[in-house]
Design a protein around this motif. Structure first.
Motif, PDB file in Angstrom:
ATOM      1  N   PRO A  31       0.716  -1.250   0.102  1.00  0.00           N
ATOM      2  CA  PRO A  31       0.091   0.099   0.142  1.00  0.00           C
ATOM      3  C   PRO A  31       0.792   1.330   0.100  1.00  0.00           C
ATOM      4  O   PRO A  31       1.954   1.298   0.787  1.00  0.00           O
ATOM      5  CB  PRO A  31      -0.846   0.042   1.186  1.00  0.00           C
ATOM      6  CG  PRO A  31      -0.835  -1.473   1.548  1.00  0.00           C
ATOM      7  CD  PRO A  31       0.452  -2.001   1.201  1.00  0.00           C
ATOM      8  N   GLN A 158      -8.165  -1.241  -4.758  1.00  0.00           N
ATOM      9  CA  GLN A 158      -6.856  -1.221  -3.910  1.00  0.00           C
ATOM     10  C   GLN A 158      -5.585  -1.214  -4.775  1.00  0.00           C
ATOM     11  O   GLN A 158      -4.547  -0.460  -4.272  1.00  0.00           O
ATOM     12  CB  GLN A 158      -6.805  -2.673  -3.172  1.00  0.00           C
ATOM     13  CG  GLN A 158      -7.984  -2.781  -2.139  1.00  0.00           C
ATOM     14  CD  GLN A 158      -7.921  -4.174  -1.361  1.00  0.00           C
ATOM     15  OE1 GLN A 158      -7.082  -4.795  -1.499  1.00  0.00           O
ATOM     16  NE2 GLN A 158      -9.166  -4.351  -0.968  1.00  0.00           N
ATOM     17  N   HIS A 188      -1.568   5.711   1.891  1.00  0.00           N
ATOM     18  CA  HIS A 188      -1.055   4.364   2.203  1.00  0.00           C
ATOM     19  C   HIS A 188      -2.309   3.293   2.195  1.00  0.00           C
ATOM     20  O   HIS A 188      -1.944   2.078   2.753  1.00  0.00           O
ATOM     21  CB  HIS A 188      -0.336   4.285   3.340  1.00  0.00           C
ATOM     22  CG  HIS A 188       1.098   5.127   3.217  1.00  0.00           C
ATOM     23  ND1 HIS A 188       2.107   4.643   2.176  1.00  0.00           N
ATOM     24  CD2 HIS A 188       1.434   6.038   3.987  1.00  0.00           C
ATOM     25  CE1 HIS A 188       2.984   5.832   2.387  1.00  0.00           C
ATOM     26  NE2 HIS A 188       2.868   6.580   3.364  1.00  0.00           N
ATOM     27  N   SER A 189      -3.479   3.665   1.532  1.00  0.00           N
ATOM     28  CA  SER A 189      -4.579   2.523   1.475  1.00  0.00           C
ATOM     29  C   SER A 189      -4.745   1.945   0.030  1.00  0.00           C
ATOM     30  O   SER A 189      -5.240   1.018  -0.164  1.00  0.00           O
ATOM     31  CB  SER A 189      -5.696   3.247   1.848  1.00  0.00           C
ATOM     32  OG  SER A 189      -6.202   4.288   0.817  1.00  0.00           O
ATOM     33  N   SER A 190      -3.817   2.483  -0.985  1.00  0.00           N
ATOM     34  CA  SER A 190      -3.819   1.799  -2.266  1.00  0.00           C
ATOM     35  C   SER A 190      -2.493   1.938  -2.816  1.00  0.00           C
ATOM     36  O   SER A 190      -1.492   2.701  -2.207  1.00  0.00           O
ATOM     37  CB  SER A 190      -4.721   2.718  -3.100  1.00  0.00           C
ATOM     38  OG  SER A 190      -4.499   3.934  -3.330  1.00  0.00           O
TER      39      SER A 190
END
Length: 247
Positions: A31, A158, A188-190
């Motif tokens: 991520p 994602q 920092h989620s994808s």
């Protein structure tokens, strides 16, 4: 998040022999990563993206998403998490507004939520209101490219796979898009994997670089470790050699 372990992809030629498209490709994506994939024509860049999206299947080797082997994940479920925007994307006879809403309708989201998400990305990507009623034939190549990217972004995947996303865009729109995509990964989620020939944009965008040559991964390094002038020279030489071999 994503892990490729010694993945190979071969294509059968004349029903007898096989030639390699990708050989021993191994890398990880976490991520927040922004990977740019470079290489000469025919190096296997698009094939790699198609492999990750399961438009192709590896001849051997394994791919994992969150430690789950790819083949154990239903294809539709996988593609909701790992979305590919191809260089030539179609609107399937829809208007721009319909195309942007369609993937959210398939997920059964409330109408209000769909409108909010479409409006948000319309604003972020600076898509004019007058485009929403247009069909594919009423859009220029760069406009279609931008709409295809917006259609993917509304679903909040994602992992976003982009094949030459700036190839038909003007300089100002390309720069704006790169900025938007950079900010997208910062929570920092994808993660994003992008094929891009424009080295200046690649250098500005990526946290990590993958360099393919004739189907093999020859460079897998953080952007800070890349000698960009040498890379540009190497790509120019490889592209020239590829053209000579094709003619």
């Amino acid at each position: 998040m994503l892990r490729l372990e010694s993945v190979n992809l071969y294509q059968r030629l004349q029903h007898q022999h096989q030639y390699p498209i990708l050989q021993d490709i191994s890398f990880r994506v976490s991520p927040g990563d922004r990977l740019v994939i470079v290489g000469e024509s025919g190096a296997g860049k698009t094939s790699l993206l198609r492999l990750i999206n399961r438009l192709n299947e590896p001849t051997s080797g394994k791919i994992y998403l969150k430690n789950q082997e790819y083949r154990q994940i239903p294809v539709i479920q996988l593609r909701q998490q790992v979305m590919l925007v191809q260089q030539e994307s179609k609107l399937l006879g829809m208007t721009v507004g319909e195309a942007l809403a369609y993937p959210l309708i398939l997920r059964g989201l409330p109408k209000q939520t769909i409108q909010e998400k479409v409006s948000y990305w319309q604003e972020q990507l600076q898509i004019p209101e007058q485009w929403l009623g247009r069909t594919e034939v009423q859009l220029a190549a760069g406009q279609r490219q931008l709409i295809a990217i917006a259609r993917a972004l509304v679903t909040e995947p994602q992992i976003l796979l982009l094949d030459e996303p700036t190839s038909a865009l003007d300089t100002a729109t390309s720069t704006h898009l790169i900025n938007i995509l950079t900010h997208l990964t910062q929570p920092h989620s994808s993660a994003i994997l992008m094929v891009n020939r424009q080295i200046d944009l690649a250098q500005e965008f990526c946290t990590h670089l993958l360099h393919l040559q004739q189907g093999q991964l020859v460079v897998n390094q953080p952007a800070a470790d890349i000698h960009w002038d040498k890379l540009t020279a190497s790509l120019t030489q490889a592209e020239t050699q590829a053209l000579v071999e094709w003619t």
